[in-house]
Design a protein around this motif. Structure first.
Motif, PDB file in Angstrom:
ATOM      1  N   ALA A  86       0.498  -1.183   0.424  1.00 15.18           N
ATOM      2  CA  ALA A  86       0.569   0.372   0.157  1.00 15.18           C
ATOM      3  C   ALA A  86       0.996   1.053  -0.376  1.00 15.18           C
ATOM      4  CB  ALA A  86      -0.788  -0.188   1.376  1.00 15.18           C
ATOM      5  N   ALA A  87       1.963   1.003   0.248  1.00 15.75           N
ATOM      6  CA  ALA A  87       2.744   2.466   1.069  1.00 15.75           C
ATOM      7  C   ALA A  87       3.882   2.561  -0.622  1.00 15.75           C
ATOM      8  CB  ALA A  87       4.352   1.857   1.909  1.00 15.75           C
ATOM      9  N   TYR A  88       4.090   1.818  -1.000  1.00 15.23           N
ATOM     10  CA  TYR A  88       4.977   1.118  -2.220  1.00 15.23           C
ATOM     11  C   TYR A  88       4.268   0.450  -3.434  1.00 15.23           C
ATOM     12  CZ  TYR A  88       8.863   3.948  -0.584  1.00 15.23           C
ATOM     13  OH  TYR A  88       9.499   4.368  -0.564  1.00 15.23           O
ATOM     14  N   SER A  89       3.512   1.179  -3.637  1.00 17.06           N
ATOM     15  CA  SER A  89       2.316   0.403  -4.929  1.00 17.06           C
ATOM     16  C   SER A  89       2.670  -0.021  -6.426  1.00 17.06           C
ATOM     17  CB  SER A  89       0.916   1.394  -5.523  1.00 17.06           C
ATOM     18  OG  SER A  89       1.257   2.554  -5.857  1.00 17.06           O
ATOM     19  N   ALA A  90       4.555   0.879  -6.521  1.00 17.95           N
ATOM     20  CA  ALA A  90       4.733   0.819  -8.006  1.00 17.95           C
ATOM     21  C   ALA A  90       5.523  -0.636  -7.835  1.00 17.95           C
ATOM     22  CB  ALA A  90       5.901   1.504  -7.854  1.00 17.95           C
ATOM     23  N   LEU A  91       5.805  -0.910  -6.521  1.00 15.73           N
ATOM     24  CA  LEU A  91       6.343  -2.105  -6.752  1.00 15.73           C
ATOM     25  C   LEU A  91       5.234  -3.847  -7.283  1.00 15.73           C
ATOM     26  CD1 LEU A  91       7.895  -2.400  -2.740  1.00 15.73           C
ATOM     27  CD2 LEU A  91       8.773  -2.005  -4.862  1.00 15.73           C
ATOM     28  N   ILE A  92       4.225  -3.847  -6.695  1.00 11.94           N
ATOM     29  CA  ILE A  92       3.282  -4.768  -7.132  1.00 11.94           C
ATOM     30  C   ILE A  92       3.126  -4.561  -9.086  1.00 11.94           C
ATOM     31  CG2 ILE A  92       0.838  -5.441  -7.376  1.00 11.94           C
ATOM     32  CD1 ILE A  92      -0.183  -2.737  -5.577  1.00 11.94           C
ATOM     33  N   ALA A  93       3.319  -3.549  -9.811  1.00 14.49           N
ATOM     34  CA  ALA A  93       3.915  -3.509 -11.341  1.00 14.49           C
ATOM     35  C   ALA A  93       4.842  -4.834 -11.635  1.00 14.49           C
ATOM     36  CB  ALA A  93       4.078  -2.683 -11.727  1.00 14.49           C
ATOM     37  N   PHE A  94       5.516  -4.226 -10.784  1.00 12.18           N
ATOM     38  CA  PHE A  94       7.167  -5.803 -11.326  1.00 12.18           C
ATOM     39  C   PHE A  94       6.728  -7.188 -10.810  1.00 12.18           C
ATOM     40  CE2 PHE A  94       8.155  -1.304 -11.503  1.00 12.18           C
ATOM     41  CZ  PHE A  94       8.399  -1.407 -12.575  1.00 12.18           C
ATOM     42  N   ILE A  95       6.220  -7.506 -10.040  1.00  8.30           N
ATOM     43  CA  ILE A  95       5.929  -8.757  -9.366  1.00  8.30           C
ATOM     44  C   ILE A  95       5.686 -10.087 -10.412  1.00  8.30           C
ATOM     45  CG2 ILE A  95       3.601 -10.208  -8.063  1.00  8.30           C
ATOM     46  CD1 ILE A  95       3.817  -8.023  -5.968  1.00  8.30           C
ATOM     47  N   PRO A  96       4.843  -9.312 -11.434  1.00  7.01           N
ATOM     48  CA  PRO A  96       4.513 -10.580 -12.994  1.00  7.01           C
ATOM     49  C   PRO A  96       6.726 -10.887 -13.368  1.00  7.01           C
ATOM     50  CG  PRO A  96       3.179  -9.266 -12.849  1.00  7.01           C
ATOM     51  CD  PRO A  96       3.958  -8.699 -11.817  1.00  7.01           C
ATOM     52  N   MET A  97       7.082 -10.514 -13.570  1.00 12.12           N
ATOM     53  CA  MET A  97       8.812  -9.545 -13.867  1.00 12.12           C
ATOM     54  C   MET A  97       9.218 -10.706 -13.278  1.00 12.12           C
ATOM     55  SD  MET A  97      10.801  -6.756 -15.105  1.00 12.12           S
ATOM     56  CE  MET A  97      11.080  -6.121 -13.631  1.00 12.12           C
ATOM     57  N   LEU A  98       8.727 -10.714 -11.989  1.00 14.26           N
ATOM     58  CA  LEU A  98      10.202 -11.103 -10.828  1.00 14.26           C
ATOM     59  C   LEU A  98      10.130 -12.721 -10.729  1.00 14.26           C
ATOM     60  CD1 LEU A  98      10.421  -8.216  -8.799  1.00 14.26           C
ATOM     61  CD2 LEU A  98      12.563  -8.717 -10.268  1.00 14.26           C
ATOM     62  N   THR A  99       8.795 -12.733 -10.561  1.00 19.15           N
ATOM     63  CA  THR A  99       8.339 -14.108 -10.403  1.00 19.15           C
ATOM     64  C   THR A  99       8.655 -14.977 -12.275  1.00 19.15           C
ATOM     65  OG1 THR A  99       6.034 -14.326 -10.977  1.00 19.15           O
ATOM     66  CG2 THR A  99       7.182 -14.015  -8.422  1.00 19.15           C
ATOM     67  N   GLY A 100       8.081 -14.779 -12.940  1.00 21.21           N
ATOM     68  CA  GLY A 100       8.439 -14.725 -13.856  1.00 21.21           C
ATOM     69  C   GLY A 100      10.248 -15.025 -14.708  1.00 21.21           C
ATOM     70  N   THR A 101      10.641 -14.165 -14.673  1.00 19.46           N
ATOM     71  CA  THR A 101      12.039 -14.169 -14.167  1.00 19.46           C
ATOM     72  C   THR A 101      12.795 -15.935 -13.312  1.00 19.46           C
ATOM     73  OG1 THR A 101      12.161 -11.998 -15.369  1.00 19.46           O
ATOM     74  CG2 THR A 101      14.275 -13.604 -14.483  1.00 19.46           C
ATOM     75  N   GLY A 102      11.803 -15.819 -12.414  1.00 22.49           N
ATOM     76  CA  GLY A 102      12.444 -16.929 -11.790  1.00 22.49           C
ATOM     77  C   GLY A 102      12.075 -18.046 -11.847  1.00 22.49           C
ATOM     78  N   GLY A 103      11.354 -18.287 -12.560  1.00 25.31           N
ATOM     79  CA  GLY A 103      10.279 -18.762 -12.502  1.00 25.31           C
ATOM     80  C   GLY A 103      11.693 -19.932 -14.012  1.00 25.31           C
ATOM     81  N   ASN A 104      11.872 -18.715 -14.638  1.00 26.51           N
ATOM     82  CA  ASN A 104      12.728 -19.519 -15.569  1.00 26.51           C
ATOM     83  C   ASN A 104      13.752 -19.712 -16.049  1.00 26.51           C
ATOM     84  OD1 ASN A 104       9.984 -19.075 -17.775  1.00 26.51           O
ATOM     85  ND2 ASN A 104      10.866 -16.683 -17.872  1.00 26.51           N
ATOM     86  N   SER A 105      14.207 -19.053 -14.793  1.00 27.85           N
ATOM     87  CA  SER A 105      15.501 -20.062 -14.588  1.00 27.85           C
ATOM     88  C   SER A 105      15.870 -20.656 -13.668  1.00 27.85           C
ATOM     89  CB  SER A 105      16.444 -18.491 -12.990  1.00 27.85           C
ATOM     90  OG  SER A 105      16.622 -17.100 -14.143  1.00 27.85           O
ATOM     91  N   GLY A 106      14.742 -20.922 -13.137  1.00 25.29           N
ATOM     92  CA  GLY A 106      14.267 -22.028 -12.271  1.00 25.29           C
ATOM     93  C   GLY A 106      14.278 -23.898 -13.061  1.00 25.29           C
ATOM     94  N   THR A 107      13.642 -23.541 -14.568  1.00 24.11           N
ATOM     95  CA  THR A 107      13.498 -24.057 -15.029  1.00 24.11           C
ATOM     96  C   THR A 107      14.889 -24.669 -15.677  1.00 24.11           C
ATOM     97  OG1 THR A 107      11.225 -23.791 -15.404  1.00 24.11           O
ATOM     98  CG2 THR A 107      12.034 -24.589 -16.885  1.00 24.11           C
ATOM     99  N   GLN A 108      15.593 -23.728 -15.984  1.00 23.87           N
ATOM    100  CA  GLN A 108      16.569 -23.578 -17.306  1.00 23.87           C
ATOM    101  C   GLN A 108      17.043 -24.292 -16.400  1.00 23.87           C
ATOM    102  OE1 GLN A 108      18.421 -19.937 -17.926  1.00 23.87           O
ATOM    103  NE2 GLN A 108      17.509 -19.283 -19.777  1.00 23.87           N
ATOM    104  N   ALA A 109      17.694 -24.757 -15.219  1.00 22.50           N
ATOM    105  CA  ALA A 109      19.054 -25.357 -14.899  1.00 22.50           C
ATOM    106  C   ALA A 109      18.131 -26.287 -14.494  1.00 22.50           C
ATOM    107  CB  ALA A 109      19.356 -24.341 -12.833  1.00 22.50           C
ATOM    108  N   SER A 110      16.749 -26.803 -14.117  1.00 26.70           N
ATOM    109  CA  SER A 110      16.442 -28.332 -13.686  1.00 26.70           C
ATOM    110  C   SER A 110      16.350 -29.215 -14.920  1.00 26.70           C
ATOM    111  CB  SER A 110      14.431 -27.588 -13.539  1.00 26.70           C
ATOM    112  OG  SER A 110      14.052 -27.918 -14.163  1.00 26.70           O
ATOM    113  N   VAL A 111      16.246 -28.920 -15.894  1.00 27.42           N
ATOM    114  CA  VAL A 111      15.976 -29.330 -17.045  1.00 27.42           C
ATOM    115  C   VAL A 111      17.608 -29.773 -17.724  1.00 27.42           C
ATOM    116  CG1 VAL A 111      15.864 -28.966 -19.475  1.00 27.42           C
ATOM    117  CG2 VAL A 111      13.684 -28.345 -18.232  1.00 27.42           C
ATOM    118  N   ALA A 112      18.855 -28.606 -17.398  1.00 23.17           N
ATOM    119  CA  ALA A 112      19.889 -29.495 -17.263  1.00 23.17           C
ATOM    120  C   ALA A 112      20.932 -30.687 -16.718  1.00 23.17           C
ATOM    121  CB  ALA A 112      20.636 -27.976 -17.889  1.00 23.17           C
TER     122      ALA A 112
END
Length: 459
Positions: free
Chosen positions: A312-338
């Protein structure tokens, strides 16, 4: 062009059937490969199948039958007379007969076994006793074996007399009186040897073999590693009981790859083709994973709920949650598949865990820093200056970019460790693939994000 040629061929065959030009039809079919004929039959009306199949010579008919889908095989069997069924069964290799028996309903299996000769029936029942996915379940008992005291000339003469019924004659296995495997010799070596050369003097005594209970995936990997045409299968006392041929190994590789892809996508593996799998069956294979992943995603909601005040104090943070979680998921998938690929090919073992983690950490640092740097430039130039989003300040950009680095590192470590742990406790590493890892990484990302925001932004 290939698709158009197939359509033209189908139309030609259909016209010949309707015109009762059976001699011409047979002349066309005998020039084709069995797998191509089976694929062509799959596209023909079911009512025409028995007629088309009866036009094939006995040996080609058996080869085509093996290549057909179980549903088409069952349809033909139900239309066969006992004599026709016996002709097909007599031409089958044992491992192919076993595959067909495993796919058929009980009443059809009863007919098949009834028409098989006693020796074939005994071999089929023997192979059926082995566990699914074991070397014993995919082997054939039709192999060439000789005694060590035989000469090259005697061995070649025996192969000429009995080789027609064997699945492969390119390798001759040497066994003692108790059927224990003591050596092997190729047909090339036999042909190039002198007639009076004794097998025990010219054979290769260091024979690579597998046990009947060995996992079929490990057996398939040995074909890829050693370029085998056939691999001997022995029991607990090293007695030769069968061989696995390269065509069966290729089938195993295809099955295992399909199974891994389905697990990677969060689905229960199915052994049926996509278009032949019913809607209800597809639903059953997908819904358990979707339910598990949906419930596990509640962890993400709990984390967000716990930081409602900060958001609520920093609403700008909400907009970047999908980008961060998506990047994290993609990074984890790369390592797991390898890592999953390395485990499946035998390139990585649990004992290599520390080495794998150290490598992934170094890769993650490089990837994370690169992504963070690019993202920082984008946040300042695009979000703040171009789109005039004043909420994106330097501290906010620092929070996002620092989270990016930490997330990529944690995601890649999780992505490589979870499959290794699964292998250690004898679970399929593919189960730990993208759906599961993405859920774990999402929670980790949000926790890191809000903790970094709390430290830098003092919220």
């Amino acid at each position: 062009m290939a698709e158009r040629a197939i359509v033209t061929l189908e139309e030609t065959l259909t016209a010949l059937v309707e015109g009762k030009k059976y001699t011409t039809l047979r002349d066309i079919l005998v020039t084709m490969n069995a797998s191509d004929i089976a694929a062509l039959f799959e596209e023909m009306p079911e009512a025409k199948l028995p007629l088309l199949f009866r036009l094939l010579p006995k040996e080609l008919a058996a080869e085509t039958f093996v290549e057909m889908e179980p549903e088409a095989q069952e349809l033909l069997i139900q239309g066969f007379s006992d004599n026709e069924l016996k002709d097909v069964v007599d031409e089958l290799y044992v491992d192919d007969a076993v595959d067909i028996v495993e796919e058929m309903p009980a009443n059809v299996v009863k007919r098949i076994l009834k028409q098989a000769d006693p020796e074939m029936r005994k071999m089929i029942n023997e192979i059926l006793k082995y566990p699914d996915d074991s070397a014993g379940s995919i082997m054939t008992t039709e192999y060439v074996s000789r005694r060590p005291v035989m000469t090259a000339e005697e061995a070649i003469k025996r192969i000429r007399r009995t080789g027609v019924d064997k699945e492969t004659i390119y390798t001759c296995y040497v066994t003692d009186n108790n059927r224990k495997l003591i050596g092997m010799i190729s047909i090339r070596t036999l042909l190039l040897s002198e007639d009076d050369d004794v097998l025990e003097e010219i054979m290769e005594s260091n024979v690579i073999s597998v046990n009947t209970l060995e996992d079929q995936e490990s057996v398939a990997q040995m074909f890829a590693k050693y370029n085998f045409v056939a691999l001997p299968v022995v029991d607990q006392e090293n007695r030769l009981v069968g061989i696995v041929t390269v065509d069966d190994a290729i089938d195993v590789m295809q099955e295992e790859a399909t199974e891994d892809f389905e697990k990677l996508a969060g689905m229960t593996p199915s052994d049926k083709p996509y278009l032949r799998t019913g809607v209800l069956e597809t639903w059953k294979s997908r819904i358990p994973w979707l339910l598990v992943l949906m419930l596990s995603a509640t962890l993400t909601s709990m984390v967000i709920t716990g930081f409602e005040t900060s958001l609520a104090a920093y609403s700008a943070l909400i907009a970047f949650i999908p980008m961060l979680t998506g990047t994290g998921g993609n990074s984890g998938t790369q390592a797991s598949v390898a890592v999953i690929r390395g485990l499946s090919l035998g390139e990585v073992e649990f004992t290599d865990t520390v080495q794998v983690i150290w490598k992934e950490i170094r890769v993650a640092v490089m990837c994370g820093v690169t992504l963070a740097a690019c993202n920082f430039v984008k946040l300042i130039l695009v979000d703040r200056m171009l789109f005039h989003n004043q909420a994106v300040t330097i501290p906010v950009a620092a929070v996002i970019c620092l989270t990016m680095v930490c997330t990529v590192i944690c995601a890649k470590v999780a992505g490589c460790v979870l499959p290794l742990l699964a292998e250690r406790i004898h679970l399929d590493p593919a189960v730990m693939a993208s759906p599961f890892i993405s859920t774990v990484v999402d929670v980790m990302t949000l926790v890191i994000y809000f903790q970094v925001a709390r430290v830098i932004l003092h919220i």
